[in-house]
Motif scaffolding. Structure first.
Motif: not given
Lengths: 363, 70
Positions: A106-113, A118-123, A277-279, A308-316
């Motif tokens: 969000n900061i370095a590559v795609l600022q407006a997204t 980002f996190v949901t497709p990775l998850m 992704f591995l982590k 995985g959904l809980l992790m996404v919620i914590i990340s957001v």
């Protein structure tokens, strides 16, 4: 479990390297400028000492899973306390890694997204692989870790014209020593001590595999790679390195080979994407298999998606003040908070097992 | 609309997972998985509905440690 589903020592080492490089290759929260690489190496040594606790604990109980070790040492009731702590740690750490990942893009590559995109497709990718089991994650690591190391070394070469030896000197000034000690401890906690989650993977290790050797090799190689990245960033960026949160990204921006080869920051993004992704896969497996073990479920697989959904919620929703607060949390709070899970719980369990002479040998 | 779609997809996956466990007569496992799906869905739905009152866990931990170390 068949031999083909079990992990070799080499695969464990690969997973450890991938896990340690995870977000640390991009996000350095304990930078002390020109002495950063020294702090990184001392941190690796401290991290290896902490990892010895995990190996000793695991070997003592015949490579049983961490949850069953807690049950054997503390009993089914008191054992619930460390069980809940370790499951929470894996879920929270997964959320933190995802949050770092989303913030970086969000900061370095795609600022407006928005970060969630980002996190949901990775998850979703991580959920798919984590459901397949640690063996599949290990096979991914066999391919992805060498690619990450190659990209890191490629950047080391591409940045040669920007290096200033003076940026690395002087070493070990009197003022730097307390900062180095603090940064070394922070480096040990992030990422080396986080490898406590590997106690959920150890039961999948082949009987003949040497857990002790593989763990030390994996951590040592990860430590050297991170130190090389620190030296590269400091030599290229100078004093700026301690004031930037993504030093590898900032260094990669300096690459300019005759106006032909420029803007290679995407290499850093690839590294973060693959190692992150591995982590997250390993953390997903640790959390889901921990819950499955605690409740005596036949398989951990149905739990991977909810975790995985809980992790996404914590990340957001993890921080009130977004990225700025996450940097403070990672650099100041984490080195005090994480040892509860990564040092205190495993060490108390090991000491309790030694004092109570557990596991009792069959008579 | 996108949010509703995501929730329906999630519920469908949950339904399939639980259905598989029930077919294998693992009723206890099915109940625990159903609880896990429900517990993870509640904050997700709140978030998708625009609720900003979900606890920021990392901020709370940071504030707690700052208070302890003060």
């Amino acid at each position: 479990m068949t031999q083909s589903q079990q992990l070799s020592g080499q695969q464990l080492a690969n997973l450890l390297i991938g896990f340690c490089l995870g977000s640390s290759l991009v996000l350095r929260t304990a930078s002390v400028g020109r002495s950063g690489w020294i702090a990184s190496l001392i941190g690796t040594a401290e991290g290896m000492l902490i990892a010895l606790i995990y190996v000793a604990l695991s070997e003592r109980f015949g490579r049983a899973g961490i949850i069953s070790i807690f049950r054997k040492v503390f009993g089914p009731v008191i054992g619930l306390v460390p069980t809940v702590l370790m499951i929470w740690f894996a879920i929270q750490l997964g959320g933190l890694v995802l949050e770092n990942f989303g913030d970086y893009f969000n900061i370095a590559v795609l600022q407006a997204t928005p970060v969630v995109w980002f996190v949901t497709p990775l998850m979703l990718a991580c959920v798919y692989v984590a459901r397949k089991g640690p063996k599949v994650v290990a096979r991914c690591a066999t391919v992805l870790v060498p690619v990450a190391v190659f990209l890191l070394l490629l950047l080391v070469l591409l940045l040669i014209p920007t290096y200033r030896l003076g940026n690395l000197l002087p070493l070990f000034t009197k003022d730097d020593l307390p900062k180095i000690a603090k940064a070394a401890h922070a480096n040990a906690m992030f990422p080396y001590a986080e490898t406590v989650v590997f106690l959920s993977i150890v039961p999948r290790l082949r009987t003949e595999a040497r857990a002790f050797r593989s763990t030390l090799w994996g951590l040592a190689i990860a430590g050297i790679i991170l130190a090389v990245a620190d030296v590269r960033n400091t030599a290229a960026l100078g004093s700026v390195v301690s004031s930037t949160v993504f030093p590898s990204h900032a260094a990669a921006r300096l690459v300019d080979i005759d106006d032909v080869l420029t803007r290679v920051e995407i290499l850093i993004a690839i590294n973060f994407l693959t190692m992150g992704f591995l982590k997250v896969c390993i953390l997903l497996h640790a959390a889901a298999s921990g819950i499955a073990d605690a409740f005596g479920l036949q398989s951990y697989r149905p739990l991977v998606l909810p975790v995985g959904l809980l992790m996404v919620i914590i990340s957001v929703t993890g921080y009130r003040n977004g990225f700025a607060e996450s940097v403070v949390f990672a650099s100041q709070t984490w080195s005090i908070y994480a040892p509860i899970f990564t040092v205190a719980v495993p060490l108390i369990t090991l000491l309790a097992a030694i004092l109570m002479r557990k596991p009792r040998s069959a008579t | 609309m996108k949010s509703a779609f995501a929730v329906i997809a999630y519920l469908l996956v949950g339904w399939l997972e639980i259905g598989q466990l029930v077919r294998r007569r693992l009723i206890r496992d099915a109940i625990i998985v159903a609880i896990a799906f429900a517990l993870s869905l509640i904050p997700a739905v709140l978030l998708l509905a625009g609720n900003d009152n979900l606890p920021p866990v990392n901020s709370l931990i940071r504030e707690l440690f700052e208070w302890i170390l003060k």
